[in-house]
Design a protein around this motif. Structure first.
Motif, mmCIF file in Angstrom:
data_model
loop_
_atom_site.group_PDB
_atom_site.id
_atom_site.type_symbol
_atom_site.label_atom_id
_atom_site.label_comp_id
_atom_site.label_asym_id
_atom_site.label_seq_id
_atom_site.Cartn_x
_atom_site.Cartn_y
_atom_site.Cartn_z
ATOM 1 N N VAL A 18 0.432 -1.479 -0.284
ATOM 2 C CA VAL A 18 0.039 0.029 -0.354
ATOM 3 C C VAL A 18 0.992 0.935 -0.163
ATOM 4 O O VAL A 18 1.661 1.025 1.097
ATOM 5 N N PRO A 19 1.238 2.070 -0.879
ATOM 6 C CA PRO A 19 1.860 3.086 -1.313
ATOM 7 C C PRO A 19 1.821 4.268 0.235
ATOM 8 O O PRO A 19 0.156 4.527 0.025
ATOM 9 N N VAL A 20 2.195 4.806 0.585
ATOM 10 C CA VAL A 20 2.334 5.766 1.457
ATOM 11 C C VAL A 20 3.226 6.831 0.722
ATOM 12 O O VAL A 20 4.399 6.107 0.505
ATOM 13 N N ILE A 21 2.444 8.409 0.880
ATOM 14 C CA ILE A 21 3.371 9.602 0.215
ATOM 15 C C ILE A 21 3.784 10.537 1.988
ATOM 16 O O ILE A 21 2.742 10.367 2.324
ATOM 17 N N ALA A 33 -6.105 14.760 -5.180
ATOM 18 C CA ALA A 33 -5.690 14.091 -6.457
ATOM 19 C C ALA A 33 -5.661 12.709 -7.159
ATOM 20 O O ALA A 33 -5.939 12.197 -7.985
ATOM 21 N N LEU A 34 -5.253 11.712 -5.532
ATOM 22 C CA LEU A 34 -4.471 10.603 -5.648
ATOM 23 C C LEU A 34 -6.241 10.038 -5.244
ATOM 24 O O LEU A 34 -6.019 8.002 -5.187
ATOM 25 N N GLY A 35 -6.515 9.963 -4.800
ATOM 26 C CA GLY A 35 -8.495 9.384 -3.937
ATOM 27 C C GLY A 35 -7.474 8.279 -2.874
ATOM 28 O O GLY A 35 -8.100 7.277 -2.157
ATOM 29 N N PHE A 36 -6.770 8.948 -1.684
ATOM 30 C CA PHE A 36 -5.816 8.890 -0.717
ATOM 31 C C PHE A 36 -6.092 8.547 0.444
ATOM 32 O O PHE A 36 -7.490 9.742 0.335
ATOM 33 N N TRP A 37 -5.957 8.103 1.631
ATOM 34 C CA TRP A 37 -6.768 8.470 2.770
ATOM 35 C C TRP A 37 -5.663 9.461 2.915
ATOM 36 O O TRP A 37 -4.593 9.852 2.849
ATOM 37 N N PHE A 80 -3.851 3.680 9.744
ATOM 38 C CA PHE A 80 -3.971 3.682 8.728
ATOM 39 C C PHE A 80 -3.664 3.659 7.349
ATOM 40 O O PHE A 80 -3.808 4.701 6.175
ATOM 41 N N ARG A 81 -2.338 3.180 7.272
ATOM 42 C CA ARG A 81 -2.156 2.943 5.682
ATOM 43 C C ARG A 81 -2.608 1.654 5.486
ATOM 44 O O ARG A 81 -2.982 0.424 5.847
ATOM 45 N N ARG A 82 -4.026 2.026 4.044
ATOM 46 C CA ARG A 82 -4.821 0.962 4.217
ATOM 47 C C ARG A 82 -5.228 1.576 2.448
ATOM 48 O O ARG A 82 -4.179 3.027 1.893
ATOM 49 N N VAL A 83 -5.447 0.656 1.817
ATOM 50 C CA VAL A 83 -5.910 0.671 0.340
ATOM 51 C C VAL A 83 -6.837 1.687 0.117
ATOM 52 O O VAL A 83 -8.346 2.110 0.558
ATOM 53 N N PRO A 84 -6.671 2.593 -0.918
ATOM 54 C CA PRO A 84 -6.015 2.105 -1.861
ATOM 55 C C PRO A 84 -4.218 2.960 -1.522
ATOM 56 O O PRO A 84 -3.184 2.943 -2.288
ATOM 57 N N GLY A 85 -3.770 3.918 -0.490
ATOM 58 C CA GLY A 85 -2.913 4.441 -0.170
ATOM 59 C C GLY A 85 -3.164 5.678 0.715
ATOM 60 O O GLY A 85 -4.245 5.729 1.352
ATOM 61 N N LEU A 86 -1.637 6.440 0.777
ATOM 62 C CA LEU A 86 -1.890 7.146 2.615
ATOM 63 C C LEU A 86 -1.272 8.146 2.295
ATOM 64 O O LEU A 86 0.049 7.797 1.411
ATOM 65 N N VAL A 87 -1.438 9.297 2.205
ATOM 66 C CA VAL A 87 -0.449 10.593 2.320
ATOM 67 C C VAL A 87 -0.239 11.160 3.849
ATOM 68 O O VAL A 87 -1.450 11.516 4.965
ATOM 69 N N ALA A 88 0.887 10.668 4.540
ATOM 70 C CA ALA A 88 0.889 11.160 5.531
ATOM 71 C C ALA A 88 1.462 12.102 6.030
ATOM 72 O O ALA A 88 2.731 12.141 5.332
ATOM 73 N N ASP A 89 0.900 12.911 6.888
ATOM 74 C CA ASP A 89 1.600 14.785 7.064
ATOM 75 C C ASP A 89 2.190 14.395 9.070
ATOM 76 O O ASP A 89 1.424 13.753 9.742
ATOM 77 N N GLY A 90 3.293 14.423 9.211
ATOM 78 C CA GLY A 90 4.031 14.330 10.179
ATOM 79 C C GLY A 90 5.354 15.204 10.916
ATOM 80 O O GLY A 90 6.055 16.422 9.407
ATOM 81 N N ARG A 91 5.775 14.922 11.598
ATOM 82 C CA ARG A 91 7.176 15.180 11.844
ATOM 83 C C ARG A 91 8.410 13.732 11.479
ATOM 84 O O ARG A 91 9.493 13.941 11.446
#
Ligand SMILES: Nc1ncnc2c1ncn2[C@@H]1O[C@H](COP(=O)(O)OP(=O)(O)OP(=O)(O)O)[C@@H](O)[C@H]1O
Ligand SMILES: Nc1ccn([C@H]2C[C@H](O)[C@@H](COP(=O)(O)O)O2)c(=O)n1
Length: 666
Positions: A449-452, A472-476, A560-571
């Motif tokens: 599952v891709p993560v940015i 834009a990508l339909g990600f969580w 939170f890493r769930r299909v179709p993908g995740l954008v994760a914001d933090g430190r």
């Protein structure tokens, strides 16, 4: 719905759960029209809410029919056989189930009472033949003009004119059964005498005629059928509301979940609710074909339970004349078989939303499959080596839905290739929430599952960038700062010392935190605004320095890493939580710029702030976040650095999307 240019599906490994099907498109639009033409008020339960039913509802409104909607219940006041508006221009999108029956009903009413109606649609609708229905209506005495090309919409229907009901109406049955359906639904409007319809040629899609006859029966019209060649609407037939009527689940849509169960329900069956052994729709017979391929299927009156049986699936040769829509799903299942599959009786695919035989062959080949095609058949070889592929969907909802199953390729052998579905919003035609439902059932290996990751200091724009990318990508999205903020807020509420690790960590471990509709809840309390206070941000920075707190929040973040993908914001998204993420961005901006942005943000919200104070707070926070021993704020070794001091939000988003595009195999 994913209203974005493409949706990437990671390789999927299993499926589990229950799906409740949306209402059947074919039944919904038939019932809507019959309810509108009938005498009396009809309460329709479980109506499909999608583009094709919406165009029917809007057309009925334009014609003067009154209806109201309450959730999935629509109440229609029947017009009792006569259209209130004698003139209308109707746009019917690409809905064949609206174009054909409305054409027949309005042509007959224009003939009987006078009128002038125009029916048009999207360009593809103007390429879908309607000549056989036009010929039949002209044979009856209706005035029908094809406004562009002979035999195709747009149509103009005018009158009055004399109807010839004394001789049988002849209609061809070998292109689309919808022509016959259209006549059967409309002719009760003028059945002062017995009206006979004769079918020329072999009638295709007979189960759809069964649906029409059954529903006409519910509206009080008992059509006499002699084989599949001759139908008589008895003199005096009139459509009368049954009062309440229920739309069963969409059997064609069930095919995707039957296939999903057959491929990937490994431990327990997938439960599909809304159709079963009592179904009116012929497409439920798709279950026979899936069973022949090896699916383990149990039927209940209104549900199907499906799990993997034989594996690999068995290649089959199947006459799909009775299940033309659902048959597309078999073509994708065939990739998982032990030998070739040949689907016959699918000539009607050529005149559907697109030329489905050509489209199917082209897109299956992109995955690496060997495919042969003929005028009314397709032959598909199973796949051994899967290629990542960007699937074009041709504005055809069924292309999008059935190719989602190709993401299950790791089950097929040497796979694990992502699949891109172009224009996923085309599912709006019949199943707007298809992908959301699909994602709720499937499972993938976390590593697939891709993560940015977007890490960086406060007010650099991480949250803004993360939200835009996810959109834009339909990600969580994971706003990991909210977890630390919630911990700090809960600790402050409880009167704890924010440096008391032994007291704060258990609080973090049991936070009743919930994200819903862009809001953050702690238990029942909406804390969205409370968490954004600067004091809470500073408190978050303090509790975030406690190793036991970070440990307590670790598993929650992985979830939170769930299909179709995740954008994760933090430190520490890239350094500690998702070190295997394929794209890590370290976002910065000068402290002065960030203080200005935060100042603007606060003023906009009506919170008074001074820029010098904000700058000092922000620098203190940066220092604490960077110098703490546990997961300090720093770029991951493989992070891309993005200083957006002089970039607009759009430019930052475009840059990260370009980096993302470079990584994708499509
Ligand atoms: N590239 C940019 N140019 C100008 N303004 C921006 C840019 N990126 C974000 N902003 C604005 O800066 C403000 C802060 O952005 P945002 O809340 O996304 O930052 P953040 O890094 O997530 O902050 P925090 O870590 O405190 O949650 C917002 O008002 C946002 O609209
Ligand atoms: N992954 C994270 C996210 C946040 N923090 C800490 C550090 C911040 O000062 C504070 C609030 O974060 P924000 O909402 O401003 O992004 O939480 C962290 O240590 N690790």
């Amino acid at each position: 719905m994913f209203n974005i240019p493409f949706l990437d599906l990671p390789p999927l490994r299993a499926a589990l759960g229950t799906v409740t099907l949306p209402g059947s498109k074919s039944i919904s639009n038939r019932i809507l029209l019959m309810a509108a033409l009938a005498e009396g008020r009809t309460e329709i339960h479980g109506l499909l809410a999608a583009d094709d039913t919406q165009v029917m509802l809007e057309s009925l409104r334009t014609l003067g029919v009154q209806w109201t909607r309450d959730g999935d219940t629509v109440t229609v006041d029947g017009m009792g056989g006569r259209v209130p508006q004698a003139q209308a221009d109707l746009f019917l999108g690409n809905a064949g189930t609206a174009m054909r029956p409305l054409a027949a009903a309005l042509a007959l009413m224009a003939a009987r009472y006078g009128g002038d109606y125009q029916l048009r649609g999207v360009p593809r609708m103007h390429e879908r033949p309607i000549r056989d229905l036009v010929d039949a209506l002209r044979g009856l005495g209706c005035q029908v003009d094809c406004l562009a090309q002979a035999g195709y919409p747009p149509l103009r229907l005018t009158g009055p004119s004399s109807l010839h009901l004394d001789t049988p109406v002849r209609v061809r049955g070998d292109v689309s059964s919808q022509f016959l359906t259209a006549l059967l639904m409309a002719l009760p409007l003028v059945a002062q005498r017995d009206v006979v319809v004769e079918v020329e040629g072999e009638l295709i899609s007979k189960p759809y005629i069964d649906i029409t006859l059954a529903l006409l029966g519910r509206f009080g019209v008992r059509v006499q059928r002699d084989g599949w060649q001759r139908f008589t609407i008895p003199a005096g037939s009139r459509l009368q509301s049954p009062g309440r009527i229920h739309v069963e689940g969409d059997a064609s849509a069930a095919s995707y979940f039957i296939a999903l169960g057959a491929l990937a329900a490994l431990g327990e069956p997938l439960r599909i609710e809304g159709v079963g052994s009592d179904a009116l729709q012929g497409d439920v017979r798709f279950a026979d074909a899936a069973a022949a391929m090896g699916a383990d299927i149990r039927l209940e009156p209104n549900a199907l339970l499906v799990q993997r049986g034989r594996w690999p699936l068995r290649g089959i040769e199947w006459d799909c004349i009775a299940i033309p829509d659902a048959a597309m799903t078999l073509a994708v299942m065939a990739l998982f078989a032990d030998g070739p599959s040949k689907l016959t009786g699918i000539g009607s695919w050529r005149v559907k939303e697109t030329d489905r035989i050509a489209a199917m062959a082209t897109e299956l080949r992109k995955l690496g499959a060997t495919v042969d095609e003929g005028p009314d058949w397709i032959r598909v070889e199973p796949l051994r080596e899967w290629r990542p592929a960007s699937i074009r969907t041709y504005d055809d909802h069924r292309m999008a839905m059935c190719f989602s199953l190709a993401a299950l390729n790791p089950l097929g052998g040497h796979g694990a290739a992502p699949v891109r579905i172009e224009d996923p919003a085309c599912v709006a035609k019949t199943y707007p929430d298809y992908f959301e439902t699909f994602f709720g059932l499937v499972q993938a290996d976390a590593a697939d599952v891709p993560v940015i990751c977007i890490d960086g200091p406060t007010a650099s724009g991480k949250g803004t960038l993360a939200d835009e990318l996810a959109q834009a990508l339909g990600f969580w999205v994971l706003d990991s700062g909210a977890l630390y903020r919630a911990t700090a807020w809960a600790a402050l509420q409880a009167g704890l010392d924010l440096n008391d690790e032994a007291a704060v960590a258990p609080l973090a471990a049991t936070l009743p935190l919930r994200f819903a509709g862009g809001q953050v809840y702690l238990g029942e309390e909406n804390v969205t605004e409370a968490l954004r206070q600067e004091a809470v941000g500073l408190g978050a920075s303090t509790v975030a320095a406690l190793p036991a707190v970070r440990q307590a929040l670790h598993a929650l973040q992985l979830g939170f890493r769930r299909v179709p993908g995740l954008v994760a914001d933090g430190r520490d998204m890239g350094t500690a939580i998702f070190p295997d993420a394929p794209l890590k961005v370290f976002l910065t901006a000068s402290a002065a710029q960030r203080a200005q942005r935060r100042h603007k943000q606060l003023i906009f919200k009506g919170v008074s702030a001074n820029i010098e104070g904000l700058l000092a707070d922000l620098e203190a926070r940066d220092l604490r976040d960077k110098t703490r021993s546990a997961s300090p704020l720093k770029p991951a070794q493989d992070a891309r650095l993005l200083d957006n001091s002089d970039l607009t939000i759009e430019a930052s988003v475009d840059q990260v999307l370009a980096w993302w595009a470079d990584q994708r195999p499509f």
